[in-house]
Design an enzyme around this catalytic site. Structure first.
Site, PDB file in Angstrom:
ATOM      1  N   ASN A   8       0.857  -1.190   0.000  1.00 54.65           N
ATOM      2  CA  ASN A   8       0.000   0.000   0.000  1.00 54.65           C
ATOM      3  C   ASN A   8       0.892   1.239   0.000  1.00 54.65           C
ATOM      4  O   ASN A   8       1.502   1.567   1.011  1.00 54.65           O
ATOM      5  CB  ASN A   8      -0.894  -0.052   1.255  1.00 54.65           C
ATOM      6  CG  ASN A   8      -1.745   1.186   1.421  1.00 54.65           C
ATOM      7  OD1 ASN A   8      -1.819   2.033   0.523  1.00 54.65           O
ATOM      8  ND2 ASN A   8      -2.402   1.304   2.559  1.00 54.65           N
ATOM      9  N   TRP A   9       0.935   1.906  -1.142  1.00 58.59           N
ATOM     10  CA  TRP A   9       1.831   3.064  -1.282  1.00 58.59           C
ATOM     11  C   TRP A   9       1.269   4.334  -0.645  1.00 58.59           C
ATOM     12  O   TRP A   9       1.960   5.344  -0.572  1.00 58.59           O
ATOM     13  CB  TRP A   9       2.118   3.315  -2.766  1.00 58.59           C
ATOM     14  CG  TRP A   9       3.179   2.409  -3.319  1.00 58.59           C
ATOM     15  CD1 TRP A   9       3.707   1.307  -2.714  1.00 58.59           C
ATOM     16  CD2 TRP A   9       3.842   2.543  -4.578  1.00 58.59           C
ATOM     17  NE1 TRP A   9       4.659   0.737  -3.533  1.00 58.59           N
ATOM     18  CE2 TRP A   9       4.764   1.478  -4.681  1.00 58.59           C
ATOM     19  CE3 TRP A   9       3.743   3.443  -5.631  1.00 58.59           C
ATOM     20  CZ2 TRP A   9       5.581   1.300  -5.792  1.00 58.59           C
ATOM     21  CZ3 TRP A   9       4.555   3.278  -6.736  1.00 58.59           C
ATOM     22  CH2 TRP A   9       5.470   2.214  -6.818  1.00 58.59           C
ATOM     23  N   LYS A  10       0.001   4.311  -0.278  1.00 58.70           N
ATOM     24  CA  LYS A  10      -0.634   5.499   0.306  1.00 58.70           C
ATOM     25  C   LYS A  10      -0.394   6.713  -0.609  1.00 58.70           C
ATOM     26  O   LYS A  10      -0.393   6.553  -1.821  1.00 58.70           O
ATOM     27  CB  LYS A  10      -0.135   5.710   1.735  1.00 58.70           C
ATOM     28  CG  LYS A  10      -0.264   4.413   2.550  1.00 58.70           C
ATOM     29  CD  LYS A  10      -0.010   4.570   4.001  1.00 58.70           C
ATOM     30  CE  LYS A  10      -0.183   3.209   4.678  1.00 58.70           C
ATOM     31  NZ  LYS A  10      -0.008   3.273   6.116  1.00 58.70           N
ATOM     32  N   HIS A  94      -9.394   0.984   5.283  1.00 58.23           N
ATOM     33  CA  HIS A  94      -8.069   1.220   5.861  1.00 58.23           C
ATOM     34  C   HIS A  94      -8.205   2.202   7.029  1.00 58.23           C
ATOM     35  O   HIS A  94      -9.026   3.131   6.978  1.00 58.23           O
ATOM     36  CB  HIS A  94      -7.104   1.769   4.805  1.00 58.23           C
ATOM     37  CG  HIS A  94      -5.694   1.797   5.314  1.00 58.23           C
ATOM     38  ND1 HIS A  94      -5.238   2.809   6.116  1.00 58.23           N
ATOM     39  CD2 HIS A  94      -4.682   0.908   5.195  1.00 58.23           C
ATOM     40  CE1 HIS A  94      -3.979   2.541   6.464  1.00 58.23           C
ATOM     41  NE2 HIS A  94      -3.617   1.391   5.913  1.00 58.23           N
ATOM     42  N   GLU A  96      -6.579   4.692   7.913  1.00 56.64           N
ATOM     43  CA  GLU A  96      -6.439   6.116   7.587  1.00 56.64           C
ATOM     44  C   GLU A  96      -7.727   6.657   6.962  1.00 56.64           C
ATOM     45  O   GLU A  96      -8.053   7.832   7.114  1.00 56.64           O
ATOM     46  CB  GLU A  96      -5.217   6.321   6.676  1.00 56.64           C
ATOM     47  CG  GLU A  96      -3.934   6.161   7.498  1.00 56.64           C
ATOM     48  CD  GLU A  96      -2.792   5.473   6.793  1.00 56.64           C
ATOM     49  OE1 GLU A  96      -2.768   5.457   5.545  1.00 56.64           O
ATOM     50  OE2 GLU A  96      -1.911   4.926   7.481  1.00 56.64           O
ATOM     51  N   GLU A 166      -5.082  -5.055  10.862  1.00 52.67           N
ATOM     52  CA  GLU A 166      -4.021  -4.070  11.068  1.00 52.67           C
ATOM     53  C   GLU A 166      -4.311  -3.285  12.348  1.00 52.67           C
ATOM     54  O   GLU A 166      -5.091  -2.320  12.322  1.00 52.67           O
ATOM     55  CB  GLU A 166      -3.977  -3.086   9.898  1.00 52.67           C
ATOM     56  CG  GLU A 166      -3.766  -3.741   8.554  1.00 52.67           C
ATOM     57  CD  GLU A 166      -3.278  -2.740   7.523  1.00 52.67           C
ATOM     58  OE1 GLU A 166      -2.130  -2.851   7.113  1.00 52.67           O
ATOM     59  OE2 GLU A 166      -4.042  -1.828   7.164  1.00 52.67           O
ATOM     60  N   GLY A 172       2.801   2.187  10.707  1.00 52.78           N
ATOM     61  CA  GLY A 172       3.760   3.271  10.527  1.00 52.78           C
ATOM     62  C   GLY A 172       4.510   3.655  11.790  1.00 52.78           C
ATOM     63  O   GLY A 172       5.178   4.688  11.846  1.00 52.78           O
ATOM     64  N   SER A 212       3.624  -2.143  10.250  1.00 53.76           N
ATOM     65  CA  SER A 212       5.089  -2.198  10.409  1.00 53.76           C
ATOM     66  C   SER A 212       5.693  -3.549  10.040  1.00 53.76           C
ATOM     67  O   SER A 212       6.644  -4.004  10.690  1.00 53.76           O
ATOM     68  CB  SER A 212       5.495  -1.796  11.834  1.00 53.76           C
ATOM     69  OG  SER A 212       5.097  -0.462  12.091  1.00 53.76           O
ATOM     70  N   GLY A 233       2.962  -1.245   4.226  1.00 58.34           N
ATOM     71  CA  GLY A 233       2.959   0.159   3.834  1.00 58.34           C
ATOM     72  C   GLY A 233       4.356   0.610   3.468  1.00 58.34           C
ATOM     73  O   GLY A 233       4.863   0.368   2.375  1.00 58.34           O
ATOM     74  N   GLY A 234       5.033   1.234   4.421  1.00 58.50           N
ATOM     75  CA  GLY A 234       6.345   1.850   4.178  1.00 58.50           C
ATOM     76  C   GLY A 234       7.345   0.951   3.458  1.00 58.50           C
ATOM     77  O   GLY A 234       8.026   1.391   2.525  1.00 58.50           O
TER      78      GLY A 234
HETATM   79  P1  PGA Z   1       3.078   0.240   7.521  1.00 54.90           P
HETATM   80  O1  PGA Z   1       1.589   0.421   6.931  1.00 54.90           O
HETATM   81  O2  PGA Z   1       3.607  -1.078   6.985  1.00 54.90           O
HETATM   82  O3  PGA Z   1       3.840   1.431   7.021  1.00 54.90           O
HETATM   83  O4  PGA Z   1       2.939   0.191   9.006  1.00 54.90           O
HETATM   84  C1  PGA Z   1       0.717  -0.667   6.832  1.00 54.90           C
HETATM   85  C2  PGA Z   1      -0.617  -0.241   6.267  1.00 54.90           C
HETATM   86  O5  PGA Z   1      -1.082   0.869   6.557  1.00 54.90           O
HETATM   87  O6  PGA Z   1      -1.255  -1.006   5.522  1.00 54.90           O
END
Ligand code: PGA
Length: 253
Positions: A8-10, A94, A96, A166, A172, A212, A233-234
């Site tokens: 997930n590149w956000k 998600h 966010e 999650e 993050g 993470s 994510g990251g």
């Molecule tokens: P992260 O994000 O790996 O940067 O913690 C995961 C996600 O939001 O799907």
């Protein structure tokens, strides 16, 4: 069950970075890994990436969708538009979107239903906030998220649907649930899915862990029997670290 690793590149990425990422993934062997790989770039990059991604053994998806087909909904993207751009997957729920944008369980449900009905495959994200965890409400919150999305949903199948657990406090932050905690939640989620749809469906539904996930903790997380993949994510923004996570997937049947 084949593991599924999502990236997930956000709100990150550019045309140049996207093409470089895909050629690097291909060079590092993404076409020959045993798990399914789905990348969720921002909407602006989907049509650019879809063909090149398929060539690298990667499917593409949208990070969100709207629940209606077309019309006066400024800024929204319909499921059919995602298909037209070359996507085959979408993310919904998600944290966010739930906690920064304010999406409710009802909105998540509508989006999930609309996406699946259009023929896309969907990943439903669920997870508790730190305050909810500290108040001992993790199970109540995640159960509500699972049941409100799934109860009575007709267009769902084990082919077109995946859940990502999650914990919001792990996204993050560098914190992760311990493998034991993740496994316990995954087992509970499977029970709630069984109650909402059926035992057979739950037994065959893939549940990813997210929050993470990095090259150095991926093997430990992905080797747990109730964990069927990861949503990253990251660490999905760089081909090398994303590939290292893919390589940490244990051999599968
Ligand atoms: P992260 O994000 O790996 O940067 O913690 C995961 C996600 O939001 O799907």
């Amino acid at each position: 069950m084949k593991q599924i690793i999502g990236g997930n590149w956000k709100m990150n990425g550019s045309r140049l970075a996207a093409l470089e990422f895909l050629s690097e993934m291909k060079r590092l062997g993404s076409g020959s890994v045993s798990s399914e790989i789905v990348l969720f770039p921002p909407f602006t990059l989907i049509s650019l990436m879809a063909d090149a991604a398929a060539d690298a053994g990667i499917e593409t998806g949208g990070q969100d969708i709207f629940w209606l087909e077309k019309g006066a909904f400024t800024g929204e993207i319909s499921p059919a538009m995602l298909v037209d751009a070359g996507a085959s997957w979408f993310l919904v729920g998600h944290s966010e979107r739930r906690h920064v944008i304010g999406e409710t369980d009802d909105i998540v449900r509508r989006k999930l239903e609309a996406g699946l009905e259009t023929g896309l495959r969907g990943i439903l994200c669920v997870g508790e906030l730190i305050e909810e965890r500290d108040a001992g409400r993790t199970e109540e919150v995640v159960r509500r998220q699972v049941e409100s999305a799934l109860k009575g949903l007709e267009c769902v199948s084990t082919e077109n649907f995946v859940i990502a657990y999650e914990p919001v406090w792990a996204i993050g932050t560098g914190l992760t649930a311990t493998p034991g905690e993740a496994e316990r939640m995954h087992s509970l989620i499977r029970e709630w899915v069984a109650g909402a749809i059926s035992i057979d469906f739950a037994d065959n539904t893939r549940i990813q862990y997210g929050g993470s996930v990095k090259p150095d903790n991926a093997a430990e997380i992905l080797s747990r029997p109730s964990v069927n993949g990861a949503l990253v994510g990251g660490a999905s923004l760089k081909a090398k670290s994303f590939m290292d996570i893919l390589k940490a997937v244990p051999p599968q049947d």
